[in-house]
Write a protein that holds these residues in place. Structure first.
Motif, PDB file in Angstrom:
ATOM      1  N   TYR A 118      -0.095  44.995  -4.390  1.00 18.69           N
ATOM      2  CA  TYR A 118      -0.658  45.606  -3.178  1.00 18.69           C
ATOM      3  C   TYR A 118      -1.016  44.552  -2.130  1.00 18.69           C
ATOM      4  CZ  TYR A 118      -1.134  49.589  -6.310  1.00 18.69           C
ATOM      5  OH  TYR A 118      -0.879  50.605  -7.212  1.00 18.69           O
ATOM      6  N   GLY A 119      -0.660  43.289  -2.419  1.00 19.78           N
ATOM      7  CA  GLY A 119      -0.948  42.218  -1.481  1.00 19.78           C
ATOM      8  C   GLY A 119      -2.398  41.787  -1.481  1.00 19.78           C
ATOM      9  N   ILE A 120      -3.117  42.062  -2.574  1.00 18.59           N
ATOM     10  CA  ILE A 120      -4.547  41.749  -2.666  1.00 18.59           C
ATOM     11  C   ILE A 120      -4.763  40.644  -3.695  1.00 18.59           C
ATOM     12  CG2 ILE A 120      -6.829  42.668  -3.249  1.00 18.59           C
ATOM     13  CD1 ILE A 120      -5.752  45.432  -2.426  1.00 18.59           C
ATOM     14  N   LYS A 121      -5.605  39.678  -3.337  1.00 25.87           N
ATOM     15  CA  LYS A 121      -5.942  38.615  -4.285  1.00 25.87           C
ATOM     16  C   LYS A 121      -6.807  39.174  -5.407  1.00 25.87           C
ATOM     17  CE  LYS A 121      -5.686  34.466  -1.386  1.00 25.87           C
ATOM     18  NZ  LYS A 121      -6.444  33.298  -0.856  1.00 25.87           N
ATOM     19  N   THR A 122      -6.501  38.789  -6.647  1.00 22.01           N
ATOM     20  CA  THR A 122      -7.262  39.270  -7.791  1.00 22.01           C
ATOM     21  C   THR A 122      -7.080  38.307  -8.959  1.00 22.01           C
ATOM     22  OG1 THR A 122      -7.704  41.221  -9.183  1.00 22.01           O
ATOM     23  CG2 THR A 122      -5.386  40.718  -8.679  1.00 22.01           C
ATOM     24  N   ILE A 123      -7.607  38.668 -10.110  1.00 23.55           N
ATOM     25  CA  ILE A 123      -7.353  37.933 -11.351  1.00 23.55           C
ATOM     26  C   ILE A 123      -6.942  38.941 -12.418  1.00 23.55           C
ATOM     27  CG2 ILE A 123      -9.039  36.116 -10.805  1.00 23.55           C
ATOM     28  CD1 ILE A 123     -10.876  37.475 -12.949  1.00 23.55           C
ATOM     29  N   ASP A 124      -6.492  38.451 -13.538  1.00 31.71           N
ATOM     30  CA  ASP A 124      -6.180  39.302 -14.685  1.00 31.71           C
ATOM     31  C   ASP A 124      -7.478  39.519 -15.464  1.00 31.71           C
ATOM     32  OD1 ASP A 124      -5.317  40.593 -16.934  1.00 31.71           O
ATOM     33  OD2 ASP A 124      -3.991  38.983 -17.632  1.00 31.71           O
ATOM     34  N   PHE A 125      -8.083  40.695 -15.317  1.00 33.14           N
ATOM     35  CA  PHE A 125      -9.371  40.955 -15.955  1.00 33.14           C
ATOM     36  C   PHE A 125      -9.248  41.122 -17.469  1.00 33.14           C
ATOM     37  CE2 PHE A 125     -10.397  41.789 -11.569  1.00 33.14           C
ATOM     38  CZ  PHE A 125     -11.694  41.302 -11.457  1.00 33.14           C
ATOM     39  N   ALA A 126      -8.018  41.120 -17.988  1.00 36.42           N
ATOM     40  CA  ALA A 126      -7.816  41.132 -19.436  1.00 36.42           C
ATOM     41  C   ALA A 126      -7.792  39.719 -20.013  1.00 36.42           C
ATOM     42  CB  ALA A 126      -6.511  41.848 -19.780  1.00 36.42           C
ATOM     43  N   ASN A 127      -7.827  38.725 -19.133  1.00 33.37           N
ATOM     44  CA  ASN A 127      -7.838  37.324 -19.551  1.00 33.37           C
ATOM     45  C   ASN A 127      -9.287  36.845 -19.586  1.00 33.37           C
ATOM     46  OD1 ASN A 127      -7.827  34.469 -19.607  1.00 33.37           O
ATOM     47  ND2 ASN A 127      -5.838  34.380 -18.586  1.00 33.37           N
ATOM     48  N   HIS A 128      -9.823  36.629 -20.790  1.00 31.80           N
ATOM     49  CA  HIS A 128     -11.248  36.310 -20.915  1.00 31.80           C
ATOM     50  C   HIS A 128     -11.624  35.004 -20.234  1.00 31.80           C
ATOM     51  CE1 HIS A 128      -9.741  33.790 -24.157  1.00 31.80           C
ATOM     52  NE2 HIS A 128     -10.924  33.222 -24.262  1.00 31.80           N
ATOM     53  N   ILE A 129     -10.685  34.034 -20.190  1.00 26.71           N
ATOM     54  CA  ILE A 129     -10.981  32.760 -19.528  1.00 26.71           C
ATOM     55  C   ILE A 129     -11.090  32.973 -18.022  1.00 26.71           C
ATOM     56  CG2 ILE A 129     -10.175  30.413 -19.105  1.00 26.71           C
ATOM     57  CD1 ILE A 129      -8.777  30.494 -21.802  1.00 26.71           C
ATOM     58  N   ALA A 130     -10.199  33.802 -17.475  1.00 28.51           N
ATOM     59  CA  ALA A 130     -10.255  34.107 -16.050  1.00 28.51           C
ATOM     60  C   ALA A 130     -11.571  34.776 -15.687  1.00 28.51           C
ATOM     61  CB  ALA A 130      -9.080  35.004 -15.663  1.00 28.51           C
ATOM     62  N   VAL A 131     -12.035  35.685 -16.549  1.00 22.13           N
ATOM     63  CA  VAL A 131     -13.299  36.377 -16.291  1.00 22.13           C
ATOM     64  C   VAL A 131     -14.478  35.412 -16.386  1.00 22.13           C
ATOM     65  CG1 VAL A 131     -14.846  38.208 -17.087  1.00 22.13           C
ATOM     66  CG2 VAL A 131     -12.386  38.612 -17.013  1.00 22.13           C
ATOM     67  N   LEU A 132     -14.440  34.498 -17.349  1.00 22.54           N
ATOM     68  CA  LEU A 132     -15.483  33.477 -17.457  1.00 22.54           C
ATOM     69  C   LEU A 132     -15.546  32.620 -16.202  1.00 22.54           C
ATOM     70  CD1 LEU A 132     -15.190  32.224 -21.152  1.00 22.54           C
ATOM     71  CD2 LEU A 132     -17.260  33.083 -20.062  1.00 22.54           C
ATOM     72  N   GLU A 133     -14.375  32.212 -15.702  1.00 20.66           N
ATOM     73  CA  GLU A 133     -14.345  31.384 -14.499  1.00 20.66           C
ATOM     74  C   GLU A 133     -14.801  32.183 -13.276  1.00 20.66           C
ATOM     75  OE1 GLU A 133     -14.298  28.475 -15.000  1.00 20.66           O
ATOM     76  OE2 GLU A 133     -12.873  27.900 -16.546  1.00 20.66           O
ATOM     77  N   LEU A 134     -14.485  33.478 -13.246  1.00 17.93           N
ATOM     78  CA  LEU A 134     -14.967  34.321 -12.154  1.00 17.93           C
ATOM     79  C   LEU A 134     -16.493  34.385 -12.175  1.00 17.93           C
ATOM     80  CD1 LEU A 134     -14.623  36.350  -9.839  1.00 17.93           C
ATOM     81  CD2 LEU A 134     -14.335  38.146 -11.562  1.00 17.93           C
ATOM     82  N   ASN A 135     -17.075  34.570 -13.361  1.00 21.28           N
ATOM     83  CA  ASN A 135     -18.531  34.604 -13.472  1.00 21.28           C
ATOM     84  C   ASN A 135     -19.164  33.290 -13.002  1.00 21.28           C
ATOM     85  OD1 ASN A 135     -18.556  37.210 -14.404  1.00 21.28           O
ATOM     86  ND2 ASN A 135     -19.605  36.756 -16.314  1.00 21.28           N
ATOM     87  N   ASN A 136     -18.557  32.190 -13.412  1.00 19.28           N
ATOM     88  CA  ASN A 136     -19.051  30.893 -12.966  1.00 19.28           C
ATOM     89  C   ASN A 136     -19.011  30.785 -11.448  1.00 19.28           C
ATOM     90  OD1 ASN A 136     -19.979  28.539 -14.588  1.00 19.28           O
ATOM     91  ND2 ASN A 136     -18.302  29.162 -15.923  1.00 19.28           N
ATOM     92  N   ALA A 137     -17.919  31.253 -10.865  1.00 23.58           N
ATOM     93  CA  ALA A 137     -17.767  31.184  -9.413  1.00 23.58           C
ATOM     94  C   ALA A 137     -18.799  32.067  -8.702  1.00 23.58           C
ATOM     95  CB  ALA A 137     -16.352  31.609  -9.022  1.00 23.58           C
ATOM     96  N   ILE A 138     -19.002  33.272  -9.227  1.00 21.68           N
ATOM     97  CA  ILE A 138     -19.994  34.187  -8.634  1.00 21.68           C
ATOM     98  C   ILE A 138     -21.391  33.579  -8.702  1.00 21.68           C
ATOM     99  CG2 ILE A 138     -21.171  36.398  -8.954  1.00 21.68           C
ATOM    100  CD1 ILE A 138     -18.469  37.533  -9.936  1.00 21.68           C
ATOM    101  N   LEU A 139     -21.736  33.041  -9.859  1.00 21.94           N
ATOM    102  CA  LEU A 139     -23.067  32.472 -10.036  1.00 21.94           C
ATOM    103  C   LEU A 139     -23.277  31.243  -9.157  1.00 21.94           C
ATOM    104  CD1 LEU A 139     -23.431  32.936 -13.893  1.00 21.94           C
ATOM    105  CD2 LEU A 139     -24.774  34.089 -12.125  1.00 21.94           C
ATOM    106  N   LYS A 140     -22.256  30.445  -8.977  1.00 21.75           N
ATOM    107  CA  LYS A 140     -22.364  29.269  -8.113  1.00 21.75           C
ATOM    108  C   LYS A 140     -22.418  29.657  -6.636  1.00 21.75           C
ATOM    109  CE  LYS A 140     -20.147  25.896 -11.198  1.00 21.75           C
ATOM    110  NZ  LYS A 140     -18.990  24.994 -11.402  1.00 21.75           N
ATOM    111  N   HIS A 141     -21.519  30.540  -6.229  1.00 17.47           N
ATOM    112  CA  HIS A 141     -21.405  30.892  -4.810  1.00 17.47           C
ATOM    113  C   HIS A 141     -22.566  31.751  -4.323  1.00 17.47           C
ATOM    114  CE1 HIS A 141     -19.667  31.876  -0.957  1.00 17.47           C
ATOM    115  NE2 HIS A 141     -19.637  33.170  -1.251  1.00 17.47           N
ATOM    116  N   HIS A 142     -22.922  32.782  -5.080  1.00 20.14           N
ATOM    117  CA  HIS A 142     -23.939  33.736  -4.623  1.00 20.14           C
ATOM    118  C   HIS A 142     -25.351  33.415  -5.091  1.00 20.14           C
ATOM    119  CE1 HIS A 142     -21.093  36.496  -2.799  1.00 20.14           C
ATOM    120  NE2 HIS A 142     -20.372  36.512  -3.919  1.00 20.14           N
TER     121      HIS A 142
END
Length: 286
Positions: free
Chosen positions: A32-56
């Motif tokens: 759909y032309g939207i940036k995302t990650i594979d939410f079935a990939n546990h490492i990707a989700v861990l890195e997303l959490n790290n990014a959210i916690l750092k950024h916000h």
């Protein structure tokens, strides 16, 4: 979501990747032309959490041991914002103190409570590894060390006793209880989750969580009923007791228990996208 929840809009993966470059390897543009990650990939989700916690939330570093639950931060933040709504209006952010029952290795509720509202938080857990991990997550960010204390509940017969000390007062307690009634039911739920995500069964452990995080005898209804019964002994030391309730059909059982003990109670509904959740809150007359 709650109107004060900063996660009401889509993830800004450019800003998140800037805050935490390790996330960038897992970001892609979908059909759909939207940036995302594979939410079935546990490492990707861990890195997303790290990014959210750092950024916000200005967290320096955050991690969990392998196979522990990785919390969806937007939904956890929603619970925190709704807790803020039910606190007494004459309570200022500087003197609010909360207790997280079952803080887990991720320590997410104390972190969010401290960073969003400046609350002082205590987190308690029965599992030594979870306690150690939560303590490491607190130590990693200097701003948290004077805001969050982690305590080990050494007796699984007690929920509050041994954790709430003499002369302590908490404006609220918070809890995400184990919601399955047995290991077998928990495993079945994990397999269904994997099926929904179209993930190989070989990745089951990445989504399974620890036993104490997922199930207990009698499931969440019995656990919360125990919590309600034991809360009576601490009614002068806590303003509002609260707990997530994953199964709506359990509410009637909990209301019956609360009414029997003459507790004031309310249920707060929450919505995160297509997911509906709720928590129950109760207090006793002074």
């Amino acid at each position: 979501m709650h109107p004060n929840n900063i996660h009401n809009s889509s993830y800004d993966f450019e800003a998140l990747s800037t805050a935490h470059p390790a996330l960038l390897s897992y970001v892609f543009v979908n059909t759909y032309g939207i940036k995302t990650i594979d939410f079935a990939n546990h490492i990707a989700v861990l890195e997303l959490n790290n990014a959210i916690l750092k950024h916000h939330y200005q967290i320096t570093s955050w991690s969990i041991p392998e196979h522990y639950l990785c919390p969806p931060i937007p939904g956890r933040a929603d619970y925190i914002h709704h807790i803020a709504d039910i606190l007494d209006k004459d309570t200022t952010p500087k003197n609010i103190r909360g207790l997280d029952i079952g803080v887990g290795a991720n320590c997410i509720y104390p972190i969010l409570g401290a960073q969003i509202y400046g609350w002082n938080m205590v987190g308690a857990d029965i599992h030594p590894m979870a306690v150690a991990s939560a303590q490491e997550n607190v130590k990693a960010t200097s701003a948290l060390t004077n805001k969050i204390e982690i305590r080990h509940q050494k007796d699984n017969a007690h929920i509050f006793e041994g954790i709430i000390l003499d002369k302590e007062y908490y404006h609220f307690t918070i809890c995400n209880p184990p919601f399955h009634a047995s290991k077998e039911i928990a495993a079945k739920g994990t397999l269904q989750k994997l099926k929904n995500l179209q993930v190989s069964k070989s990745l089951e452990l990445n989504f399974g969580g620890q036993a104490n995080e997922l199930w207990c005898n009698g499931g969440e209804a019995l656990f919360i009923k125990r919590m309600i019964k034991q809360s009576v002994a601490f009614k002068t030391q806590v303003g509002w007791f609260t707990s997530l309730v994953s199964k709506k059909e359990n509410l009637s059982k909990l209301y019956k228990q609360l009414d029997k003990l003459k507790a004031i109670h309310k249920t707060i509904d929450m919505n995160q996208g297509n997911k509906q959740s709720r928590f129950i809150a109760w207090k006793f007359e002074s």
